[in-house]
Scaffold this active site. Structure first.
Site, short mmCIF file in Angstrom:
data_model
loop_
_atom_site.label_atom_id
_atom_site.label_comp_id
_atom_site.label_asym_id
_atom_site.label_seq_id
_atom_site.Cartn_x
_atom_site.Cartn_y
_atom_site.Cartn_z
CG HIS A 1 -4.59 -2.20 -3.71
ND1 HIS A 1 -3.64 -1.21 -3.63
CD2 HIS A 1 -5.63 -1.78 -2.96
CE1 HIS A 1 -4.09 -0.24 -2.84
NE2 HIS A 1 -5.30 -0.56 -2.44
CG ASP B 1 -1.08 -7.09 -2.10
OD1 ASP B 1 -1.03 -7.10 -0.85
OD2 ASP B 1 -1.75 -6.26 -2.74
CD GLN C 1 -8.12 -6.56 1.78
OE1 GLN C 1 -8.81 -7.06 2.67
NE2 GLN C 1 -8.05 -5.25 1.61
CE LYS D 1 -5.53 -2.75 3.57
NZ LYS D 1 -6.51 -1.87 2.94
CB CYS E 1 -6.51 1.39 -4.82
SG CYS E 1 -6.50 2.91 -3.86
C1 LIG Z 1 -5.03 -6.00 -1.79
C2 LIG Z 1 -4.37 -4.79 -1.21
N1 LIG Z 1 -3.08 -4.55 -1.45
C3 LIG Z 1 -2.43 -3.49 -0.95
C4 LIG Z 1 -3.10 -2.56 -0.18
C5 LIG Z 1 -2.32 -1.40 0.32
O1 LIG Z 1 -2.19 -1.44 1.71
P1 LIG Z 1 -1.63 -0.13 2.45
O2 LIG Z 1 -2.60 0.97 2.12
O3 LIG Z 1 -1.65 -0.47 3.88
O4 LIG Z 1 -0.29 0.13 1.91
C6 LIG Z 1 -4.46 -2.78 0.11
C7 LIG Z 1 -5.22 -1.85 0.97
O5 LIG Z 1 -5.66 -0.81 0.61
C8 LIG Z 1 -5.10 -3.90 -0.42
O6 LIG Z 1 -6.40 -4.12 -0.18
#
Ligand SMILES: Cc1ncc(COP(=O)(O)O)c(C=O)c1O
Ligand SMILES: Cc1ncc(COP(=O)(O)O)c(C=O)c1O
Lengths: 411, 160, 411, 160
Positions: free
Chosen positions: C122, C202, C205, C228, C368
């Protein structure tokens, strides 16, 4: 219209709480204000009805969530009289100041340059810049205060005279002294010495209390926080002139602030989105909108008038107590609602504990202003701060508590 | 949303039978390539200018139904117009996408069918892709250039 | 105990909503999950009963607020099996990744060093590091994926072989492919090539879907987000090994993260407070605690079992539709709940719009993950993601919607 | 909170009539100065060690009633003890401040009156100031040094 406090108080659930059978007297709004039910309802509505993520969702819930979030941006822009394209949401005022430090100061200042700040800053508007100075080698200068707690404008004029001051960080209203600073005047001073000086204002204590026009102040950036202006925790903002924001480097990187990424390059999004990375504070934005509308309905002129009057009564009440000294200006026209005081022979912790035992909530400590404490020659103070839901009924318990602390502790 | 709110019959007609859709234009004066990295839409727009008028116009591209249909409707609406007039009409469409009433509904022709898209902010940029390419093509031509490539994910008020 | 979906759904108010007379089918939990009433109640309780700021308040409300906030820290530490001294609250996962980029990567990496990441990240776990690389001149390498959407571990072994990889940024679970990555294996690979390699994961998910033990994964840092995992918006966390956190430089500077400040020096506070500047997300922390307890009551093994089973049915349903292609692994044991798919001849925007018209919420776009989109040779995909409140009843509306989109749009 | 919850009579007695409060100690072996920048408490602690025992101890300082009273009670509780025993008692007090039952309530003497402070997290560091100074003084002495200055705002488990 003057504020009808007894009616208004009904909107703030915590104020109805009793502590050991005593009425709660909340005099710590400079730390965090109470939250009206309308704000809670706005957040609840989002969670119960439109719960989803914002931006680029093609379904109804996501459209509603995006709309709530972007409406908060225009609401806030209207409230502080600024351009919504310059409104960047952050988690609090501290992040807003850091954004300025990372996205402008650290990208522009170096050896030989000077950053001007004041001795009365909250750590949030001081340490991000000190920290940057330590890394990058620019100089930091501090405007001192006069004996009545005002910024020393003559000293300020001297400090900018060599034309090396490129950035100014100054509070609009002090969270300890209550002083309302002439930030417009400071900006003019700085720009007279150097046309391209960037003026950043910490408006955290001003926005809840005063009618604020970003455009009229004529400054470049303005930080604020939601939880002190009837809004929820977890949201703040940096308001920037769009022309300046366009030239600033990104700070937090990630989703939403990007136009395109390849494995080795990235194109940033437009302002203000370029400065908002990741899933934003959606519910909090909805809550902030509701808080703004609540304040707008009362009218910020009425809020200010109420505050000025009540602070006058608070100052009178405190100075009438034997052994109590008050810091900060006595002229109410240059004073916000935070009143710091000392009780001779009693440590602020003990003052706070005695007041707490009487249901009175005040803050004690250094209020995240260690340099100012050193200037005042104290380690800590007690601070009472009234807001729109307080009235003169809240003063006798404060006075009694302080007198009880004197009787109990003073040796 | 219901499908009818967004996908008016006129829009679908343009999507299914696009007008002026072609990969080349004889005697082309200017060619612009626009892409929207956010949703992957791509648009090639070619204009032939004769006597300060849009004498010929074709588009080609890839994208959602709204972007393709809007580009098709755009080509019909601007064909034969003076360049300045086409720019003014573009601005009328852009404002309509931001919720304003169009001042020249008749001149927009089938473009008027996209008025409802304004209620779907995510799709506004789809509907604008062709029009923004047109604006860029005319501005590029007036600068004396014959080609331009732009990546964008949003429209902005006119530069002038 | 298996999850009783019909009963469970009652806890999620938005799910009871109707859209144009149709049942809402929420299949976008990978973007943001629904929020149970227990979480809203926990936040409401704070706002209505203990509304005040945390830390150093000597009165009852402030003590309660501090307790709520610090309990959230120990709750989260327990939930992901980590040391609470290593739990830093942030506003979202994106800030958590940026914290790592600013407080470690930017302070340690330079020319000659290598940062390893993957093509399936992401943007939140990619761009902060790319951005740092652009400023500091270190190299970024990317682990590619195999044709079935797994990380190519042989390629990864080659990429670390020269011993120059000092930092690894990798997703635990992909938000597009659903792949559950072997982060433990990646950490071992990296450390075999270079003992002091720092491994940052990260887990955005993963935490909502899988039982996660930070200690067992054996990594150094782990980012996650509240919205989430049934929690509120506006809160996330970076979990770090305390020994590493001790050595990291501060990131955001301001109140609460400081021990002492003079006009020209500053002493930082202890971990984890050193990394939390300004008034924290107090209500959000209370909400996150409630979300964690909600998940713990269901049991993360049960959540995972439900998800695995339902995702299997979802894959079956999608692949049975003519013209639909699914991305990512088919082996359910290495797959989380996000399922990206394409519909031949129909743009994802149009798929999403048709589904929305039938009350079905899915996400369309690049999610993203632009570099991954390029790898897959697409501009965008549609993505359906099920969670603990979904069941097989939610699949027929999805299938019908996709079929209707095919019939309506395919040329 | 009510005043009685926090300010037990024993605590107030120590606050009003502190024991072993003095600016100097004849034959001092070790002197530590501790300060807590968060609330401005300051503490000077001087210990005379003879035959591995706390032969003499005085404190002086500025701070809230809890910090002053706790230091006073501490000096009484540790006077005459072996250094190791004093350290062990310090650890007992520290754990009590974090909510554990003290294992040596009798040895803590008046220190036991501070058990209720554990329910007021902000005040825990006040109650610990004197004890943490003692621990530091003994550790400093055992390192062979005679003076040490520390700024702290919290206690930590023993270093050894
Ligand atoms: C794999 C992953 N990493 C990071 C994020 C970023 O999370 P946040 O938007 O809560 O900062 C997301 C969600 O959009 C995600 O799916
Ligand atoms: C003057 C001033 N600036 C900045 C801040 C920091 O605000 P926040 O804690 O919301 O980041 C505060 C509040 O504590 C303040 O009073």
């Amino acid at each position: 219209m003057p504020i009808d406090v007894p009616t208004l108080r009904k909107a703030f659930p915590t104020l109805a709480r009793e502590l050991d059978g005593q009425r709660l007297v909340y005099l710590d709004s400079a730390a965090s204000s109470q939250t009206p039910v309308a704000v809670l309802d706005a957040m609840d509505h989002y969670y119960r009805w439109s719960r989803s993520n914002v931006h680029r969702g093609v379904y109804t819930l996501a459209e509603e969530a995006t709309d709530l979030y972007e409406t908060a941006r225009t609401d806030l822009a209207r409230f502080v009289d600024a351009d919504p394209r310059g409104v960047v949401f952050t988690k609090n005022a501290t992040e807003a100041c850091n954004l300025m430090a990372y996205a402008w100061v650290r990208r522009n200042l170096g050896p030989g340059d000077v950053l001007l700040t004041t001795v009365m800053e909250h750590h949030a508007n001081l340490v991000p810049f000190q920290y940057a100075a330590g890394d990058l080698g620019f100089e930091v200068r501090h405007v001192p205060i006069t004996s009545d707690g005002l910024l020393d404008m003559d000293a300020a004029a001297n400090l900018v005279a060599d034309g090396r001051v490129r950035f100014v960080a100054v509070a609009h209203v002090s969270n300890v002294l209550g002083t309302i600073n002439d930030v417009r005047g400071i900006a003019q001073l700085a720009r007279a010495a150097r046309e391209d000086a960037v003026v950043h204002v910490d408006g955290t204590q001003a926005v809840p209390q005063l009618p604020v026009s970003f455009r009229e102040l004529g400054v470049d950036a303005y930080a604020l926080t939601g939880h002190k202006m009837l809004g929820p925790t977890g949201i703040g903002a940096l308001v920037v002139r769009p022309e300046l924001l366009e030239t600033m480097q990104p700070f937090l990187a990630g989703g939403e602030m990007i136009r395109d990424v390849t494995l080795d390059s990235v194109t940033w999004n437009e302002i203000p989105h370029r400065f908002e990375a990741g899933t934003p504070m959606i519910a909090e934005a909805a809550g902030l909108s509701a808080a703004i509308r609540f304040l707008e309905e009362l009218g910020m002129d009425a809020v200010r008038a109420h505050e000025e009057q009540l602070t006058g009564r608070l100052l009178e009440a405190l100075t009438s107590i034997d052994g109590v000294t008050v810091h900060g200006p006595t002229d109410l026209t240059v004073r916000g609602g935070a009143v710091s005081f000392e009780v001779a022979g009693v440590h602020p912790h003990d003052v706070g504990a005695m007041l707490s035992s009487k249901g009175v909530c005040v803050r004690v400590g250094h209020h995240c202003t260690k340099p100012l404490m050193r200037c005042l020659g104290v380690n800590a103070t007690a601070r009472a701060s009234a807001y729109l839901y307080n009235d003169t009924d809240d003063l006798p318990p404060l006075v009694e508590g302080i007198e009880a602390a004197r009787a109990f502790f003073a040796r | 949303m219901s499908m009818e709110d967004l996908y008016q019959e006129i829009i679908l007609d343009h999507y299914r039978k696009p007008q002026h859709r072609a990969p080349v234009l004889e005697g082309e004066s200017v060619h612009v390539h626009h892409s929207n990295p956010l949703c992957g839409d791509e648009m090639d727009l070619r204009v032939r200018v004769v006597d300060g008028q849009v004498d010929g116009i074709v588009f080609d591209g890839e994208g959602c139904s709204i972007s393709q249909a809007s580009a098709s409707a755009m080509t019909v609406a601007v064909a034969g117009r003076e360049l300045d007039d086409a720019l003014a009409l573009t601005e009328d469409f852009r404002r309509m996408m931001h919720g304003d009433e169009p001042s020249r509904p008749d001149d927009l022709q089938d473009g008027i069918a996209f008025q409802g898209v304004a209620r779907f902010p995510v799709r506004v940029k789809c509907a604008l892709l062709g029009w923004m390419a047109l604006r860029d093509a005319i501005e590029t031509y007036e600068r004396g250039a014959s080609a331009h490539t732009v990546e964008h994910d949003d429209d902005r008020p006119p530069s002038g």
